[in-house]
Write a protein that holds these residues in place. Structure first.
Motif, short mmCIF file in Angstrom:
data_model
loop_
_atom_site.label_atom_id
_atom_site.label_comp_id
_atom_site.label_asym_id
_atom_site.label_seq_id
_atom_site.Cartn_x
_atom_site.Cartn_y
_atom_site.Cartn_z
N PRO A 104 0.80 -1.24 0.00
CA PRO A 104 0.00 0.00 0.00
C PRO A 104 0.83 1.28 0.00
CG PRO A 104 0.17 -0.83 2.22
CD PRO A 104 0.90 -1.83 1.36
N THR A 105 2.16 1.17 0.18
CA THR A 105 2.98 2.39 0.30
C THR A 105 3.49 2.87 -1.05
OG1 THR A 105 4.95 1.05 0.72
CG2 THR A 105 3.70 1.81 2.64
N TRP A 106 3.35 2.06 -2.10
CA TRP A 106 3.73 2.42 -3.46
C TRP A 106 5.22 2.79 -3.56
CZ3 TRP A 106 0.35 0.37 -6.37
CH2 TRP A 106 -1.00 0.34 -5.98
N ARG A 107 6.04 1.87 -3.04
CA ARG A 107 7.49 1.98 -3.18
C ARG A 107 7.99 0.90 -4.14
NH1 ARG A 107 10.40 4.92 0.61
NH2 ARG A 107 9.08 6.04 2.11
N TYR A 108 9.12 1.16 -4.76
CA TYR A 108 9.70 0.16 -5.66
C TYR A 108 10.69 -0.71 -4.90
CZ TYR A 108 13.62 3.48 -5.78
OH TYR A 108 14.65 4.32 -5.43
N ASP A 109 10.97 -1.89 -5.44
CA ASP A 109 12.04 -2.75 -4.95
C ASP A 109 13.33 -2.29 -5.65
OD1 ASP A 109 13.95 -4.84 -4.77
OD2 ASP A 109 12.37 -6.31 -4.42
N ASN A 119 1.12 11.47 -9.15
CA ASN A 119 -0.23 11.19 -9.61
C ASN A 119 -0.19 9.79 -10.20
OD1 ASN A 119 -2.69 11.08 -10.96
ND2 ASN A 119 -2.18 12.64 -12.47
N PRO A 120 -0.92 8.81 -9.66
CA PRO A 120 -2.07 8.95 -8.76
C PRO A 120 -1.80 8.63 -7.30
CG PRO A 120 -2.11 6.76 -9.71
CD PRO A 120 -0.87 7.43 -10.25
N THR A 121 -0.60 8.19 -6.93
CA THR A 121 -0.41 7.54 -5.62
C THR A 121 -0.25 8.50 -4.45
OG1 THR A 121 2.00 7.43 -5.87
CG2 THR A 121 0.71 5.57 -6.75
N PHE A 151 -6.18 2.95 1.96
CA PHE A 151 -5.16 3.69 1.22
C PHE A 151 -4.09 4.17 2.19
CE2 PHE A 151 -9.00 6.21 1.94
CZ PHE A 151 -8.55 7.14 2.86
N ALA A 152 -2.89 4.39 1.65
CA ALA A 152 -1.85 5.06 2.42
C ALA A 152 -2.14 6.55 2.38
CB ALA A 152 -0.49 4.78 1.80
N PRO A 153 -1.89 7.27 3.48
CA PRO A 153 -2.11 8.72 3.46
C PRO A 153 -1.32 9.38 2.32
CG PRO A 153 -1.71 7.97 5.70
CD PRO A 153 -1.42 6.80 4.80
N ALA A 154 -1.96 10.31 1.64
CA ALA A 154 -1.26 11.04 0.57
C ALA A 154 -0.16 11.89 1.18
CB ALA A 154 -2.25 11.91 -0.20
N CYS A 183 -2.56 16.06 -4.83
CA CYS A 183 -3.99 16.31 -4.58
C CYS A 183 -4.85 15.09 -4.83
CB CYS A 183 -4.47 17.49 -5.42
SG CYS A 183 -4.37 17.25 -7.20
N TYR A 184 -4.27 13.88 -4.70
CA TYR A 184 -5.02 12.65 -4.96
C TYR A 184 -4.85 11.63 -3.85
CZ TYR A 184 -4.79 14.51 -9.74
OH TYR A 184 -4.85 15.32 -10.85
N LEU A 185 -5.91 10.86 -3.63
CA LEU A 185 -5.84 9.61 -2.89
C LEU A 185 -5.93 8.48 -3.89
CD1 LEU A 185 -8.41 10.20 0.03
CD2 LEU A 185 -5.96 10.69 0.02
N PHE A 186 -5.19 7.40 -3.64
CA PHE A 186 -5.28 6.22 -4.50
C PHE A 186 -5.74 5.06 -3.61
CE2 PHE A 186 -3.34 3.21 -7.72
CZ PHE A 186 -4.21 3.58 -8.73
N ALA A 187 -6.98 4.66 -3.80
CA ALA A 187 -7.66 3.82 -2.81
C ALA A 187 -7.99 2.44 -3.36
CB ALA A 187 -8.95 4.50 -2.34
#
Length: 387
Positions: free
Chosen positions: A147-152, A174-176, A311-314, A318-322
């Motif tokens: 959920p944190t949208w990090r890469y390996d 955008n969008p994460t 979702f992880a807090p933005a 200006c977007y949430l990715f849920a």
């Protein structure tokens, strides 16, 4: 001389692969139903200042209605340079463009040749993939993990090759809603140095970074600063997306090439609007705007978490990715959920699938734009939660 009689397509192969906005059909539905649009990032907050609007009218009345220098109004470049960290030379390192969209295409066309590889983080803004295709380059995707949208880091390193010419980033994203941190940018810098690649970073949401974290530009990172092109915009920060004013920041050598391509694409942005922003808009207190945008984020996170989204807090933007899988039971995807919410509550969100190179990865996600006035968000709360 004999000529082939085989039928050829009337459009180029580059144009043939381009697709229109994935939101077009949904936006038409939303307008017919007078729905609240939280799908697109067109600013509902903040509003353009009265001083800015007056400055535009004054510039037109004063006769500033013809071509300016293609690199942009010098006063505006000077004002932008004053806001940047570290500072930039407005004469040799800044170019005003027709929005960040043109800036992105100019940056790619000035940097990559057909067949070169461009690394992109996935999911990402869908227009990035189209711009890479239009430049004739080949995308190499590095998956970001929820959920944190990090890469390996291993995936990132594996994406680089002798054909890598550029890395295309977006922070805040955008969008994460992710903001790339110093560790991540240092990793990218080391790989770019090894492959002699340019980093192109879309920083149009850089004004809005939350919870006390620093807003870090690639132009501040050793190893990236000297090989970077920053894409900037006044659309979101000053709520003038229709004025189409963006900019490019790069070293003098890259800027010379950027300006040549820019002259061929548009020859320059609208003169009176540039003059107006240089005279008025950059006096806005962006700190206050950021604090209010943080409150909008908090409202949106409260509303949609109460609905059951995950979702992880933005961190910025200006977007949430849920993730909506807990609401769909995995029985249908984000687009069907979006249609149902539109039908039942009159609120439009953006399906998440188009932000992924493989749309199947995004089937259970939606994007929510929270750059709206608080009364609009309260109405959204009433519509979807009642009370």
């Amino acid at each position: 001389m004999a000529y082939s009689t085989a039928q050829r397509s009337p459009v180029s192969s580059r144009a043939a692969v381009l697709q229109g906005s994935s939101l077009g059909e949904l936006l038409l539905l939303a307008r017919r139903r007078h729905a609240i649009d939280l799908a697109v990032g067109t600013p509902g907050y903040p509003e353009p200042s009265a001083d800015l609007l007056k400055a535009a009218a004054d510039a037109m009345q004063a006769g500033r209605n013809q071509y300016d220098h293609p690199s942009g109004d010098l006063l505006l470049r000077e004002r932008i340079a004053e806001t940047l960290t570290p500072g930039a030379d407005p004469h040799t390192e800044l170019t005003i463009t027709v929005g960040a969209t043109e800036a992105l295409c100019v940056a790619l066309l000035a940097t990559v040749d057909p067949g070169d590889e461009v690394i992109l983080l996935d999911p990402g803004y869908e227009q990035f993939r189209a711009a890479v295709a239009l430049a004739g380059a080949v995308p190499r995707f590095v998956p970001l993990h929820p959920p944190t949208w990090r890469y390996d880091p291993a995936d990132l390193a594996a994406a680089f090759s002798p054909r890598t010419r550029a890395v295309l980033l977006n922070s805040p994203a955008n969008p994460t809603g992710r903001v790339l941190d110093h560790t991540e940018l240092d990793e990218i810098a080391a790989l770019c140095e090894r492959c002699d690649a340019t980093v192109i970073c879309d920083e149009v949401y850089g004004t809005y970074v939350f919870d006390g974290r620093p807003s870090l530009s690639v132009s501040e990172v050793p190893g990236l600063a000297e090989r970077s092109i920053v894409v900037g915009s006044l659309s979101k920060s000053h709520a003038i997306s229709g004025w189409r004013l963006g900019f490019l920041r790069a070293d003098a050598v890259r800027t010379e090439a950027l300006r040549r391509v820019h002259e061929l694409t548009t020859n320059g942005a609208a003169t009176p609007l540039q003059v107006a922003v240089g005279m008025a808009a950059l006096s806005m207190d962006l700190r206050i705007a950021t604090e209010q945008m943080g409150r909008c984020r908090d409202m949106a996170q409260t509303i949609f978490s109460r609905l059951g989204m995950k979702f992880a807090p933005a961190e910025g933007g200006c977007y949430l990715f849920a993730d909506v899988s807990s609401l769909t039971g995995g029985q249908h995807g984000g687009k069907q959920f979006v249609l149902e919410l539109l039908d039942e509550a009159g609120v439009l969100l953006a399906p998440g699938a188009p932000f992924f190179a493989d749309p199947a990865r995004g089937e259970q996600y939606v994007r929510i734009a929270f750059n709206r006035q608080t009364d609009v968000l309260r109405e959204v709360e009433h519509r979807i939660l009642g009370g």
